[in-house]
Design a protein around this motif. Structure first.
Motif, short mmCIF file in Angstrom:
data_model
loop_
_atom_site.label_atom_id
_atom_site.label_comp_id
_atom_site.label_asym_id
_atom_site.label_seq_id
_atom_site.Cartn_x
_atom_site.Cartn_y
_atom_site.Cartn_z
N LYS A 5 -17.45 93.61 37.34
CA LYS A 5 -17.02 92.73 38.42
C LYS A 5 -15.76 91.95 38.08
O LYS A 5 -15.05 91.52 38.98
CB LYS A 5 -18.15 91.76 38.78
N ARG A 6 -15.49 91.75 36.79
CA ARG A 6 -14.34 90.92 36.40
C ARG A 6 -13.58 91.58 35.26
O ARG A 6 -13.56 91.07 34.13
CB ARG A 6 -14.83 89.54 36.03
N PRO A 7 -12.91 92.70 35.52
CA PRO A 7 -12.24 93.43 34.43
C PRO A 7 -11.07 92.66 33.81
O PRO A 7 -10.85 92.75 32.60
CB PRO A 7 -11.77 94.72 35.10
N ILE A 8 -10.33 91.92 34.61
CA ILE A 8 -9.19 91.17 34.07
C ILE A 8 -9.68 90.10 33.11
O ILE A 8 -9.14 89.93 32.01
CB ILE A 8 -8.33 90.58 35.21
N SER A 9 -10.70 89.38 33.52
CA SER A 9 -11.27 88.34 32.65
C SER A 9 -11.77 88.94 31.35
O SER A 9 -11.55 88.38 30.27
CB SER A 9 -12.41 87.62 33.36
N LEU A 10 -12.43 90.09 31.44
CA LEU A 10 -12.95 90.74 30.24
C LEU A 10 -11.83 91.13 29.29
O LEU A 10 -11.91 90.90 28.09
CB LEU A 10 -13.81 91.95 30.60
N VAL A 11 -10.77 91.69 29.83
CA VAL A 11 -9.63 92.09 28.98
C VAL A 11 -9.00 90.87 28.32
O VAL A 11 -8.68 90.89 27.13
CB VAL A 11 -8.59 92.89 29.79
N ILE A 12 -8.84 89.79 29.08
CA ILE A 12 -8.25 88.57 28.53
C ILE A 12 -9.13 88.01 27.40
O ILE A 12 -8.64 87.66 26.33
CB ILE A 12 -8.05 87.51 29.63
N VAL A 13 -10.42 87.94 27.65
CA VAL A 13 -11.35 87.41 26.66
C VAL A 13 -11.36 88.28 25.41
O VAL A 13 -11.35 87.78 24.28
CB VAL A 13 -12.75 87.25 27.30
N LEU A 14 -11.37 89.59 25.59
CA LEU A 14 -11.37 90.50 24.43
C LEU A 14 -10.04 90.43 23.67
O LEU A 14 -10.01 90.55 22.44
CB LEU A 14 -11.69 91.93 24.85
N PHE A 15 -8.94 90.22 24.40
CA PHE A 15 -7.65 90.03 23.72
C PHE A 15 -7.71 88.82 22.79
O PHE A 15 -7.33 88.90 21.62
CB PHE A 15 -6.51 89.85 24.73
N TRP A 16 -8.17 87.68 23.33
CA TRP A 16 -8.20 86.46 22.52
C TRP A 16 -9.21 86.57 21.39
O TRP A 16 -8.98 86.04 20.29
CB TRP A 16 -8.44 85.23 23.38
N PHE A 17 -10.32 87.26 21.60
CA PHE A 17 -11.26 87.50 20.51
C PHE A 17 -10.56 88.28 19.39
O PHE A 17 -10.63 87.90 18.22
CB PHE A 17 -12.49 88.27 21.00
N SER A 18 -9.88 89.36 19.76
CA SER A 18 -9.17 90.18 18.77
C SER A 18 -8.07 89.38 18.08
O SER A 18 -7.89 89.49 16.86
CB SER A 18 -8.56 91.42 19.43
N PHE A 19 -7.35 88.60 18.86
CA PHE A 19 -6.28 87.77 18.30
C PHE A 19 -6.82 86.86 17.20
O PHE A 19 -6.29 86.82 16.09
CB PHE A 19 -5.65 86.93 19.43
N TRP A 20 -7.89 86.11 17.50
CA TRP A 20 -8.43 85.16 16.53
C TRP A 20 -9.06 85.87 15.34
O TRP A 20 -8.93 85.41 14.20
CB TRP A 20 -9.42 84.22 17.19
N MET A 21 -9.74 86.99 15.58
CA MET A 21 -10.35 87.73 14.46
C MET A 21 -9.27 88.26 13.50
O MET A 21 -9.40 88.14 12.28
CB MET A 21 -11.20 88.90 14.97
N LEU A 22 -8.23 88.85 14.06
CA LEU A 22 -7.16 89.39 13.21
C LEU A 22 -6.40 88.27 12.51
O LEU A 22 -6.00 88.42 11.34
CB LEU A 22 -6.22 90.27 14.03
N ASN A 23 -6.19 87.15 13.18
CA ASN A 23 -5.54 86.01 12.52
C ASN A 23 -6.40 85.48 11.38
O ASN A 23 -5.89 85.11 10.32
CB ASN A 23 -5.26 84.89 13.52
#
Length: 162
Positions: A5-23
């Motif tokens: 139902k909310r693909p854009i939100s999911l992509v944004i949230v997964l981006f920031w999750f990946s960002f913080w994990m990799l940092n």
């Protein structure tokens, strides 16, 4: 059938999750040989050695400081992961979790920006300030997707009643 139902939100949230994990990994694994490859990442050890020298702090504190920052960044990644899980499953409260994760991220970048000013690193200050702007845009995109989904539901309900 599975319909997100909310693909854009999911992509944004997964981006920031990946960002913080990799940092976080970049700080924890800084310049480590992992057997099959060496984790290079950013030149954080060199930068923090220079920062600590400017502040007259013993360089022995560089790695523990990076570890602490990595742990904090890992902790900030977790609410994004949890929000992503809620979004993917269609569970309620996903937006609230995403908002919390974004707010925590802004607070972390505020702390980084203060440190950047103290040590006189204007390039890092610009970078961290830019991330705050991108987080605010992420917040607006998530809110916009929720709003347009709500309008879509209202329109569908009106069409069914007509």
């Amino acid at each position: 059938m599975f319909a997100l139902k909310r693909p854009i939100s999911l992509v944004i949230v997964l981006f920031w999750f990946s960002f913080w994990m990799l940092n976080a990994l970049d700080k924890i694994l800084a310049r480590k040989d992992l057997g099959s490859f060496r984790w290079w990442g950013n030149d954080r050890i060199e930068k923090f050695t220079m920062y600590f020298d400017r502040l007259s702090i013993d360089a022995a504190h560089v790695y523990p400081t990076l570890m602490f920052a990595g742990i904090v960044e890992f902790a900030v990644a977790l609410p994004f992961l949890y929000a992503g899980y809620h979004l993917a499953k269609g569970k309620p409260g996903a937006a609230r979790l995403a908002d919390l994760a974004i707010a925590l991220s802004i607070v972390i970048f505020l702390g980084f920006a203060i440190f950047d000013v103290i040590v006189g690193d204007r390039a890092e200050l610009l970078e961290h300030s830019t991330y705050v702007g991108v987080l605010l845009i992420s917040f607006l995109a998530i809110a916009a997707e929720m709003f347009f989904n709500h309008l879509r539901r209202l329109t569908q309900e009106e069409n069914v009643e007509a």
